[in-house]
Write a protein that holds these residues in place. Structure first.
Motif, PDB file in Angstrom:
ATOM      1  N   ILE A  93      31.341  36.314  28.243  1.00 26.65           N
ATOM      2  CA  ILE A  93      32.034  37.894  28.340  1.00 26.65           C
ATOM      3  C   ILE A  93      31.627  38.316  29.551  1.00 26.65           C
ATOM      4  N   MET A  94      30.793  38.176  30.222  1.00 32.73           N
ATOM      5  CA  MET A  94      30.748  38.907  30.981  1.00 32.73           C
ATOM      6  C   MET A  94      32.233  38.560  32.936  1.00 32.73           C
ATOM      7  N   ASP A  95      32.651  37.734  32.325  1.00 30.46           N
ATOM      8  CA  ASP A  95      34.360  37.202  32.834  1.00 30.46           C
ATOM      9  C   ASP A  95      35.358  38.029  32.241  1.00 30.46           C
ATOM     10  N   VAL A  96      35.108  38.048  31.089  1.00 31.61           N
ATOM     11  CA  VAL A  96      35.724  39.526  29.966  1.00 31.61           C
ATOM     12  C   VAL A  96      35.390  40.528  30.975  1.00 31.61           C
ATOM     13  N   LEU A  97      34.747  41.452  31.449  1.00 35.92           N
ATOM     14  CA  LEU A  97      34.185  42.584  31.457  1.00 35.92           C
ATOM     15  C   LEU A  97      34.528  42.815  32.673  1.00 35.92           C
ATOM     16  N   GLN A  98      34.406  41.692  33.350  1.00 41.91           N
ATOM     17  CA  GLN A  98      34.765  41.829  35.121  1.00 41.91           C
ATOM     18  C   GLN A  98      36.527  41.938  35.503  1.00 41.91           C
ATOM     19  N   SER A  99      36.775  41.305  34.098  1.00 46.15           N
ATOM     20  CA  SER A  99      38.429  41.550  34.524  1.00 46.15           C
ATOM     21  C   SER A  99      38.625  42.913  34.642  1.00 46.15           C
ATOM     22  N   TRP A 100      38.727  43.450  33.042  1.00 46.66           N
ATOM     23  CA  TRP A 100      38.897  44.625  32.221  1.00 46.66           C
ATOM     24  C   TRP A 100      38.172  45.680  33.537  1.00 46.66           C
ATOM     25  N   PHE A 101      37.243  45.332  34.043  1.00 46.59           N
ATOM     26  CA  PHE A 101      36.190  46.955  34.779  1.00 46.59           C
ATOM     27  C   PHE A 101      37.674  46.499  36.441  1.00 46.59           C
ATOM     28  N   SER A 102      37.956  45.391  36.884  1.00 40.76           N
ATOM     29  CA  SER A 102      39.009  44.824  38.361  1.00 40.76           C
ATOM     30  C   SER A 102      40.121  45.793  37.925  1.00 40.76           C
ATOM     31  N   LEU A 103      40.248  46.610  36.820  1.00 43.77           N
ATOM     32  CA  LEU A 103      41.963  47.171  36.584  1.00 43.77           C
ATOM     33  C   LEU A 103      41.501  48.554  37.104  1.00 43.77           C
ATOM     34  N   PHE A 104      40.257  48.808  37.635  1.00 43.89           N
ATOM     35  CA  PHE A 104      39.279  50.306  37.084  1.00 43.89           C
ATOM     36  C   PHE A 104      39.417  50.343  39.070  1.00 43.89           C
ATOM     37  N   ALA A 105      38.452  49.052  39.469  1.00 40.86           N
ATOM     38  CA  ALA A 105      38.080  49.542  40.903  1.00 40.86           C
ATOM     39  C   ALA A 105      38.611  48.303  42.122  1.00 40.86           C
ATOM     40  N   ASP A 106      38.508  48.337  42.947  1.00 38.19           N
ATOM     41  CA  ASP A 106      39.141  47.384  43.674  1.00 38.19           C
ATOM     42  C   ASP A 106      37.809  46.390  43.886  1.00 38.19           C
ATOM     43  N   GLU A 107      38.076  45.501  44.629  1.00 40.44           N
ATOM     44  CA  GLU A 107      37.485  44.020  45.155  1.00 40.44           C
ATOM     45  C   GLU A 107      36.151  44.373  44.940  1.00 40.44           C
ATOM     46  N   SER A 108      36.071  45.495  46.645  1.00 39.02           N
ATOM     47  CA  SER A 108      34.624  45.720  47.377  1.00 39.02           C
ATOM     48  C   SER A 108      33.698  46.095  46.094  1.00 39.02           C
ATOM     49  N   SER A 109      33.993  46.986  45.449  1.00 32.79           N
ATOM     50  CA  SER A 109      33.322  47.920  44.847  1.00 32.79           C
ATOM     51  C   SER A 109      33.120  47.206  43.573  1.00 32.79           C
ATOM     52  N   LEU A 110      33.437  46.338  43.064  1.00 38.69           N
ATOM     53  CA  LEU A 110      33.393  45.474  41.785  1.00 38.69           C
ATOM     54  C   LEU A 110      31.744  44.330  43.137  1.00 38.69           C
ATOM     55  N   LYS A 111      32.131  44.024  43.320  1.00 36.07           N
ATOM     56  CA  LYS A 111      30.841  43.315  43.781  1.00 36.07           C
ATOM     57  C   LYS A 111      29.927  43.580  44.512  1.00 36.07           C
ATOM     58  N   GLY A 112      30.181  45.163  44.428  1.00 33.80           N
ATOM     59  CA  GLY A 112      28.498  45.787  44.766  1.00 33.80           C
ATOM     60  C   GLY A 112      27.605  46.510  43.104  1.00 33.80           C
ATOM     61  N   MET A 113      29.005  46.717  42.194  1.00 38.16           N
ATOM     62  CA  MET A 113      28.275  47.474  40.990  1.00 38.16           C
ATOM     63  C   MET A 113      28.233  45.834  40.047  1.00 38.16           C
ATOM     64  N   SER A 114      28.899  44.732  40.367  1.00 38.17           N
ATOM     65  CA  SER A 114      28.849  43.941  39.574  1.00 38.17           C
ATOM     66  C   SER A 114      27.315  43.767  38.494  1.00 38.17           C
ATOM     67  N   GLY A 115      26.001  43.163  39.016  1.00 35.89           N
ATOM     68  CA  GLY A 115      25.226  43.326  39.163  1.00 35.89           C
ATOM     69  C   GLY A 115      24.200  44.683  38.103  1.00 35.89           C
ATOM     70  N   GLN A 116      24.951  45.675  38.027  1.00 38.54           N
ATOM     71  CA  GLN A 116      24.265  46.429  37.134  1.00 38.54           C
ATOM     72  C   GLN A 116      25.098  47.238  36.447  1.00 38.54           C
ATOM     73  N   ILE A 117      25.999  47.473  37.356  1.00 35.84           N
ATOM     74  CA  ILE A 117      27.679  48.435  35.709  1.00 35.84           C
ATOM     75  C   ILE A 117      28.002  47.543  34.826  1.00 35.84           C
ATOM     76  N   ILE A 118      28.504  46.253  34.986  1.00 31.92           N
ATOM     77  CA  ILE A 118      29.252  45.470  34.332  1.00 31.92           C
ATOM     78  C   ILE A 118      28.937  45.348  33.182  1.00 31.92           C
ATOM     79  N   PRO A 119      27.297  44.762  33.198  1.00 30.49           N
ATOM     80  CA  PRO A 119      26.821  44.122  31.550  1.00 30.49           C
ATOM     81  C   PRO A 119      26.062  45.247  30.640  1.00 30.49           C
ATOM     82  N   LEU A 120      26.439  47.229  31.508  1.00 27.73           N
ATOM     83  CA  LEU A 120      26.391  47.401  30.346  1.00 27.73           C
ATOM     84  C   LEU A 120      27.329  48.484  30.191  1.00 27.73           C
ATOM     85  N   LEU A 121      28.677  47.866  30.210  1.00 30.81           N
ATOM     86  CA  LEU A 121      29.786  48.665  30.455  1.00 30.81           C
ATOM     87  C   LEU A 121      30.172  48.897  29.150  1.00 30.81           C
TER      88      LEU A 121
END
Length: 300
Positions: A131-159
Motif C-alpha cells: 500500500i505504501m508503494d501505491v501511495l508513494q507513486s500517487w503522491f509523486s504525481l503532485f510532488a518532486d522527488e526531493s519533496s517526496l523523500k522529506g515527507m514520505s515518513g510523515q505525510i504519505i502514511p496519512l494520505l
C-alpha cells in the motif's frame, strides 16, 4: 425564473445535469483557480437533480455522467467517479429523503469514506500489493522527488485520511449549496436549513478510541488503518466539538463571530482544531454543552 424551472421536463434537466457534471469532472487540471473550482463543484448538478426530483432522476443523471466519463477517462476513471461522486450523491439524497437532519449526513458520509478506505485497503492487501508503494507513486504525481523523500515518513502514511477529510468536506459543500439552490427555487419538499439540521451523532469517540487501539497493536497494517480512521473520525468530532464550544461562547457577545474565528484558526493552525476535536470526544461523556447552557441561564 422559478416558473421556467418548474415547466421544464425533469428528465431533460437530469440529462443536462449529468452532462454538465461529467464535463466539469473531466475539466483539465492545470492547478489554476478556475480549474480547481470547476472540478470541485462537479457533483453539484447531481445533487441539484436528486434533491429536486428524487433518486430516479438522480440515477438518470448519474448514468449519463458515468457514460460520458467512461468515454473521456476510461474504466478506471469511471470507477473513481462512481466511488467519489455518484455514490455519495446517492447516499446523501437517500438519507435526506428518509428525513435525516443535515448534521446526521456528516456521519453517513464519514462512514462511507471509512468503508471505501477499508475496502480498498483489504483488496490491495489480499493481492499482496504494498500500500505504501501505491501511495508513494500517487503522491509523486503532485510532488518532486526531493519533496517526496522529506515527507514520505510523515505525510504519505496519512494520505488516505487527509484525502478523505477533503473529500468529505467537498461532498458536504456541494450538497449544502445544492440544497440552498433547491430551496430557493422551491423545487424540493424540504426547506433548508431547518432547526433540526444542527443535530449530530455524538458517539464518534468510540471509533476514535478503536482506531487508537489499532495503532497500539504495533502491527504495520493495523497501525496504518488506525491512523487514517482516527483522522476520518475527526470530521464529525470536530462538528460536535464546535457545537460544544459555541455553547460556552454563548455567555459572550457575538458567539457566532467567535465560532467563525475558531474555524478559520483551525484551517491555518493545528492546535485549535485539536482542542475542538477534544471537546467533541469529551461531550458524549461529560455533556459539557448542557452544563454550560445551564450556567449561562443561571448567570442571566
Amino acid at each position: 425564473m422559478q416558473q421556467r424551472i418548474h415547466s421544464v421536463d425533469p428528465a431533460l434537466v437530469a440529462i443536462c445535469g449529468g452532462i454538465l457534471s461529467a464535463l466539469l469532472a473531466l475539466f483539465p487540471l492545470n492547478f489554476s483557480v478556475i480549474s480547481f473550482f470547476l472540478t470541485y463543484f462537479a457533483a453539484l448538478p447531481l445533487y441539484f437533480v436528486g434533491l429536486s426530483w428524487g433518486l430516479s432522476r438522480l440515477m438518470l443523471a448519474g448514468g449519463v455522467a458515468i457514460g460520458i466519463f467512461t468515454i473521456g477517462a476510461g474504466l478506471h476513471g469511471s470507477l473513481a467517479f462512481i466511488l467519489t461522486t455518484f455514490i455519495p450523491a446517492l447516499l446523501i439524497v437517500f438519507r435526506i429523503q428518509k428525513g435525516d437532519p443535515a448534521g446526521y449526513i456528516v456521519s453517513w458520509v464519514t462512514g462511507l469514506s471509512i468503508a471505501v478506505f477499508l475496502g480498498v485497503t483489504f483488496v490491495l492487501s489480499s493481492q499482496s500489493i504494498n500500500i505504501m508503494d501505491v501511495l508513494q507513486s500517487w503522491f509523486s504525481l503532485f510532488a518532486d522527488e526531493s519533496s517526496l523523500k522529506g515527507m514520505s515518513g510523515q505525510i504519505i502514511p496519512l494520505l488516505p485520511g487527509l484525502s478523505s477529510i477533503s473529500w468529505i468536506t467537498m461532498c458536504l459543500v456541494n450538497a449544502s449549496l445544492a440544497a440552498r439552490l433547491v430551496a430557493r427555487a422551491q423545487l424540493g419538499q424540504r426547506p433548508y436549513p431547518v432547526a433540526s439540521d444542527t443535530q449530530l451523532y455524538e458517539n464518534w469517540d468510540i471509533i476514535l478510541g478503536f482506531s487508537l487501539l489499532l495503532i497500539l497493536t504495533g502491527d504495520a497494517l493495523f497501525a496504518f488503518i488506525g491512523k487514517n480512521m482516527a483522522l476520518m473520525s475527526c470530521a464529525p468530532l470536530f462538528l460536535v466539538g464546535l457545537k460544544t464550544v459555541y455553547a460556552w461562547l454563548e455567555q459572550f457577545d457575538n458567539p457566532k463571530l467567535w465560532v467563525i474565528v475558531a474555524v478559520f484558526m483551525s484551517i491555518f493552525l493545528v492546535w485549535p482544531g485539536i482542542i475542538i476535536v477534544m471537546f467533541g470526544v469529551l461531550e458524549p461523556t461529560l455533556h459539557l454543552r448542557q452544563r454550560w447552557a445551564l450556567n449561562s441561564k443561571v448567570d442571566k
